[in-house]
Design a protein around this motif. Structure first.
Motif, PDB file in Angstrom:
ATOM      1  N   THR A  17       3.748  -0.908   3.838  1.00 16.25           N
ATOM      2  CA  THR A  17       3.261   0.337   3.195  1.00 16.25           C
ATOM      3  C   THR A  17       4.430   0.954   2.961  1.00 16.25           C
ATOM      4  OG1 THR A  17       3.344   1.197   5.593  1.00 16.25           O
ATOM      5  CG2 THR A  17       1.253   0.354   5.011  1.00 16.25           C
ATOM      6  N   PHE A  18       4.315   1.985   2.153  1.00 16.63           N
ATOM      7  CA  PHE A  18       5.414   3.165   1.924  1.00 16.63           C
ATOM      8  C   PHE A  18       4.635   4.519   1.948  1.00 16.63           C
ATOM      9  CE2 PHE A  18       7.732   6.154  -0.676  1.00 16.63           C
ATOM     10  CZ  PHE A  18       8.881   5.393  -0.735  1.00 16.63           C
ATOM     11  N   ASN A  19       5.446   5.495   2.863  1.00 18.15           N
ATOM     12  CA  ASN A  19       4.658   6.709   3.011  1.00 18.15           C
ATOM     13  C   ASN A  19       5.365   7.606   1.901  1.00 18.15           C
ATOM     14  OD1 ASN A  19       4.093   9.072   3.876  1.00 18.15           O
ATOM     15  ND2 ASN A  19       5.342   9.060   5.867  1.00 18.15           N
ATOM     16  N   VAL A  20       4.225   7.794   1.140  1.00 21.50           N
ATOM     17  CA  VAL A  20       4.767   8.810  -0.091  1.00 21.50           C
ATOM     18  C   VAL A  20       5.325  10.372   0.268  1.00 21.50           C
ATOM     19  CG1 VAL A  20       3.428   7.583  -1.868  1.00 21.50           C
ATOM     20  CG2 VAL A  20       2.391   9.671  -0.694  1.00 21.50           C
ATOM     21  N   LEU A  21       4.846  10.574   1.274  1.00 21.21           N
ATOM     22  CA  LEU A  21       4.978  11.912   2.092  1.00 21.21           C
ATOM     23  C   LEU A  21       6.565  12.027   2.163  1.00 21.21           C
ATOM     24  CD1 LEU A  21       2.072  12.565   4.320  1.00 21.21           C
ATOM     25  CD2 LEU A  21       2.530  13.495   1.778  1.00 21.21           C
ATOM     26  N   ASP A  22       7.528  10.811   2.574  1.00 17.13           N
ATOM     27  CA  ASP A  22       8.835  10.854   2.694  1.00 17.13           C
ATOM     28  C   ASP A  22       9.557  11.019   1.439  1.00 17.13           C
ATOM     29  OD1 ASP A  22       8.539  10.845   5.474  1.00 17.13           O
ATOM     30  OD2 ASP A  22       8.553   8.541   5.520  1.00 17.13           O
ATOM     31  N   ASP A  23       8.952  10.737   0.305  1.00 19.29           N
ATOM     32  CA  ASP A  23       9.586  10.648  -0.989  1.00 19.29           C
ATOM     33  C   ASP A  23       9.088  11.202  -2.137  1.00 19.29           C
ATOM     34  OD1 ASP A  23      10.973   9.957  -3.629  1.00 19.29           O
ATOM     35  OD2 ASP A  23      11.882   8.053  -2.435  1.00 19.29           O
ATOM     36  N   ALA A  24       9.282  12.445  -2.692  1.00 17.56           N
ATOM     37  CA  ALA A  24       8.496  13.316  -3.649  1.00 17.56           C
ATOM     38  C   ALA A  24       8.576  12.372  -4.833  1.00 17.56           C
ATOM     39  CB  ALA A  24       8.961  14.673  -3.585  1.00 17.56           C
ATOM     40  N   LEU A  39       0.766  -1.157  -0.152  1.00 17.03           N
ATOM     41  CA  LEU A  39       0.073  -0.066  -0.059  1.00 17.03           C
ATOM     42  C   LEU A  39       0.936   1.297   0.018  1.00 17.03           C
ATOM     43  CD1 LEU A  39      -2.978   1.037   0.361  1.00 17.03           C
ATOM     44  CD2 LEU A  39      -2.437   1.374   2.659  1.00 17.03           C
ATOM     45  N   PHE A  40       0.601   2.012  -0.989  1.00 14.75           N
ATOM     46  CA  PHE A  40       1.382   3.363  -1.073  1.00 14.75           C
ATOM     47  C   PHE A  40       0.405   4.406  -0.462  1.00 14.75           C
ATOM     48  CE2 PHE A  40       3.416   0.788  -4.178  1.00 14.75           C
ATOM     49  CZ  PHE A  40       4.793   1.247  -4.196  1.00 14.75           C
ATOM     50  N   MET A  41       1.011   4.968   0.553  1.00 13.15           N
ATOM     51  CA  MET A  41      -0.223   5.870   1.283  1.00 13.15           C
ATOM     52  C   MET A  41       0.533   7.123   1.843  1.00 13.15           C
ATOM     53  SD  MET A  41      -0.421   3.665   4.930  1.00 13.15           S
ATOM     54  CE  MET A  41      -1.297   4.856   5.702  1.00 13.15           C
ATOM     55  N   LYS A  42      -0.360   7.862   2.541  1.00 11.78           N
ATOM     56  CA  LYS A  42       0.255   9.123   3.208  1.00 11.78           C
ATOM     57  C   LYS A  42       0.420   9.011   4.606  1.00 11.78           C
ATOM     58  CE  LYS A  42      -1.314  12.415  -0.352  1.00 11.78           C
ATOM     59  NZ  LYS A  42      -2.381  13.332  -0.943  1.00 11.78           N
ATOM     60  N   GLY A  43       1.409   8.846   5.181  1.00 15.92           N
ATOM     61  CA  GLY A  43       1.728   8.450   6.549  1.00 15.92           C
ATOM     62  C   GLY A  43       2.089   6.817   6.777  1.00 15.92           C
ATOM     63  N   SER A  44       1.771   6.400   7.757  1.00 10.57           N
ATOM     64  CA  SER A  44       2.235   4.968   8.189  1.00 10.57           C
ATOM     65  C   SER A  44       0.848   4.398   8.502  1.00 10.57           C
ATOM     66  CB  SER A  44       3.105   5.012   9.305  1.00 10.57           C
ATOM     67  OG  SER A  44       2.728   5.358  10.128  1.00 10.57           O
ATOM     68  N   GLN A  56       5.166  11.038  -6.840  1.00  9.23           N
ATOM     69  CA  GLN A  56       4.644  11.461  -8.078  1.00  9.23           C
ATOM     70  C   GLN A  56       4.872  10.246  -8.968  1.00  9.23           C
ATOM     71  OE1 GLN A  56       3.005  13.963  -9.693  1.00  9.23           O
ATOM     72  NE2 GLN A  56       2.779  12.682 -11.472  1.00  9.23           N
ATOM     73  N   GLY A  57       5.947   9.581  -8.969  1.00 11.50           N
ATOM     74  CA  GLY A  57       6.026   8.414  -9.752  1.00 11.50           C
ATOM     75  C   GLY A  57       4.923   7.041  -9.538  1.00 11.50           C
ATOM     76  N   ILE A  58       4.439   6.875  -8.160  1.00 10.97           N
ATOM     77  CA  ILE A  58       3.281   6.075  -8.120  1.00 10.97           C
ATOM     78  C   ILE A  58       2.041   6.282  -9.132  1.00 10.97           C
ATOM     79  CG2 ILE A  58       2.323   6.954  -6.169  1.00 10.97           C
ATOM     80  CD1 ILE A  58       2.933   3.232  -7.089  1.00 10.97           C
ATOM     81  N   LYS A  59       1.879   7.565  -9.182  1.00 13.99           N
ATOM     82  CA  LYS A  59       0.682   8.023 -10.093  1.00 13.99           C
ATOM     83  C   LYS A  59       1.009   7.536 -11.528  1.00 13.99           C
ATOM     84  CE  LYS A  59      -0.362  12.036  -6.780  1.00 13.99           C
ATOM     85  NZ  LYS A  59      -0.284  13.195  -6.786  1.00 13.99           N
TER      86      LYS A  59
END
Length: 104
Positions: free
Chosen positions: A50-57, A19-24, A61-64
């Motif tokens: 999970t992967f916190n997308v807020l930690d890696d700009a 799950l790519f998400m915002k936060g943990s 963008q890349g997951i989108k």
């Protein structure tokens, strides 16, 4: 494939439930990510990563681009894109998400 796309691809293919998400999972940073975690917990998903997308700009963008899907969270099971929190909720309510998670 760019470096960021390769990193995402590795995460998706090397984790059964990703799950790519915002936060943990312990501290979701948006309502949609929180709902996604609640749904997966209700399904008993024990092997969730999970992967916190807020930690890696770049990944945010890349997951989108990776799934050609404009929103986060994004759920992948067995390397396949499932969808975001609305799709997860529909699948949960129909029992389809539980069946997908149980299939190895």
């Amino acid at each position: 494939m760019s470096d960021v796309q390769q990193r995402i691809d590795d995460l998706v293919k090397n984790n059964r439930v990703m799950l790519f998400m915002k936060g943990s999972a312990q501290f979701p940073m948006c309502g949609f990510s929180g709902r996604a975690i609640q749904i997966l917990k209700a399904c008993g998903a024990t092997d969730l990563k999970t992967f916190n997308v807020l930690d890696d700009a770049e990944v945010r963008q890349g997951i989108k681009d990776y799934a050609n899907w404009p929103t986060i969270p994004q759920l992948y099971i067995n390397g396949e894109f499932v969808g975001g929190s609305d799709i997860m909720m529909e699948m949960y309510e129909s029992g389809e998400l539980q069946q997908t998670l149980e299939a190895k």
